[in-house]
Structure formats: structure tokens, C-alpha cells
Design a protein around this motif. Structure first.
Motif, short mmCIF file in Angstrom:
data_model
loop_
_atom_site.label_atom_id
_atom_site.label_comp_id
_atom_site.label_asym_id
_atom_site.label_seq_id
_atom_site.Cartn_x
_atom_site.Cartn_y
_atom_site.Cartn_z
N UNK A 51 52.08 49.54 92.84
CA UNK A 51 51.30 50.45 92.03
C UNK A 51 51.74 51.89 92.26
N UNK A 52 51.83 52.64 91.20
CA UNK A 52 52.28 54.03 91.27
C UNK A 52 51.08 54.95 91.09
N UNK A 53 51.01 55.96 91.90
CA UNK A 53 49.94 56.95 91.76
C UNK A 53 50.50 58.33 92.03
N UNK A 54 49.82 59.31 91.53
CA UNK A 54 50.27 60.69 91.72
C UNK A 54 51.18 61.16 90.60
N UNK A 112 54.58 49.52 82.23
CA UNK A 112 54.46 50.98 82.27
C UNK A 112 53.07 51.46 81.89
N UNK A 113 52.37 50.69 81.07
CA UNK A 113 51.00 51.07 80.72
C UNK A 113 50.08 51.01 81.94
N UNK A 114 50.42 50.13 82.88
CA UNK A 114 49.61 50.00 84.10
C UNK A 114 50.28 50.67 85.30
N UNK A 115 51.42 51.31 85.06
CA UNK A 115 52.15 51.98 86.15
C UNK A 115 52.39 51.03 87.33
#
Length: 123
Positions: free
Chosen positions: A22-25, A73-76
Motif C-alpha cells: 500500500x502506498x501512502x503520502x 492504481x485506483x487503490x494505490x
């Protein structure tokens, strides 16, 4: 900026696991992504990479036809579906974001790394 890998665990030989990253930031929808792994006492090695839009994928010979890399990509989120696991797949698995839209098997082309998730395959 954070990449959070998850989904590792203990599985018997022949089993399956699906790793997530999961990607954040920030998002990496314009960047290729990759999975690498590091077994105990060994150097980190390339597993698979995927282009920015998922249109191109590439695998290490050792995992080709058993592992599938994908992304939403919609959910990163980046995924690694691992089937027919063997004890040789035991390692800490890392996800990484590349500097470019097209992936590479070289770790030097990746600028952001997750913390890793441990996969243990018992015989």
C-alpha cells in the motif's frame, strides 16, 4: 511517503500467498513498481516489476510462471500473487517504486522501498 508491504506469513510448500504493498503520502501511479526479496545470508534479488499502467511485467526466471505481479492504481496498491511456493522462496519481500514509468531488475533504479514482509515456506 510510505510503502507498506503486507501479506507474508508461514505456508507449506506448494501453497500460495498474496502480498500487498500500500502506498501512502503520495501515489506512484506514474512509476513502475517492483518486488525484491532477500533470503537469510543472501543478497537482495529481483523478483518482478510492472510498468506504470500494468501493461508490461517482467519476472525473474526463478519465479516466472508461479508468481504474478499486478497493481491497482485506483487503490494505490501493488500485489504479488505467489503460487506453488517452495522453501527456496523463503525471504523477506520488499516492494519498491521505480524512478521511471518502465521497470527495471536493478535495485538502483528504485527510489522508495517498503519495510518488507517475511515469507516462510516450510517443506
Amino acid at each position: 511517503v510510505q510503502l507498506q508491504a503486507s501479506g507474508g506469513g508461514l505456508v507449506q510448500a506448494g501453497g500460495s500467498l498474496r502480498l500487498s504493498c500500500a502506498q501512502s503520502g503520495r501515489t506512484f501511479s506514474n512509476n513502475a513498481m517492483g518486488w525484491f526479496r532477500q533470503a537469510p545470508g543472501k543478497e537482495r534479488e529481483f523478483v518482478a516489476h510492472i510498468s506504470w499502467n500494468g501493461g508490461n511485467t517482467y519476472y525473474a526466471d526463478s519465479v516466472r510462471d508461479r508468481f504474478t505481479i499486478s497493481r491497482d492504481n485506483a487503490k494505490n496498491t501493488l500485489y504479488l500473487q505467489m503460487n506453488s511456493l517452495s522453501p527456496e522462496d523463503t525471504a523477506v519481500y520488499y516492494c519498491a517504486a521505480a524512478r521511471r514509468a518502465i521497470g527495471s531488475s536493478s535495485s538502483r533504479e528504485y527510489s522508495y522501498w517498503g519495510q518488507g514482509t517475511l515469507v516462510t515456506v516450510s517443506s
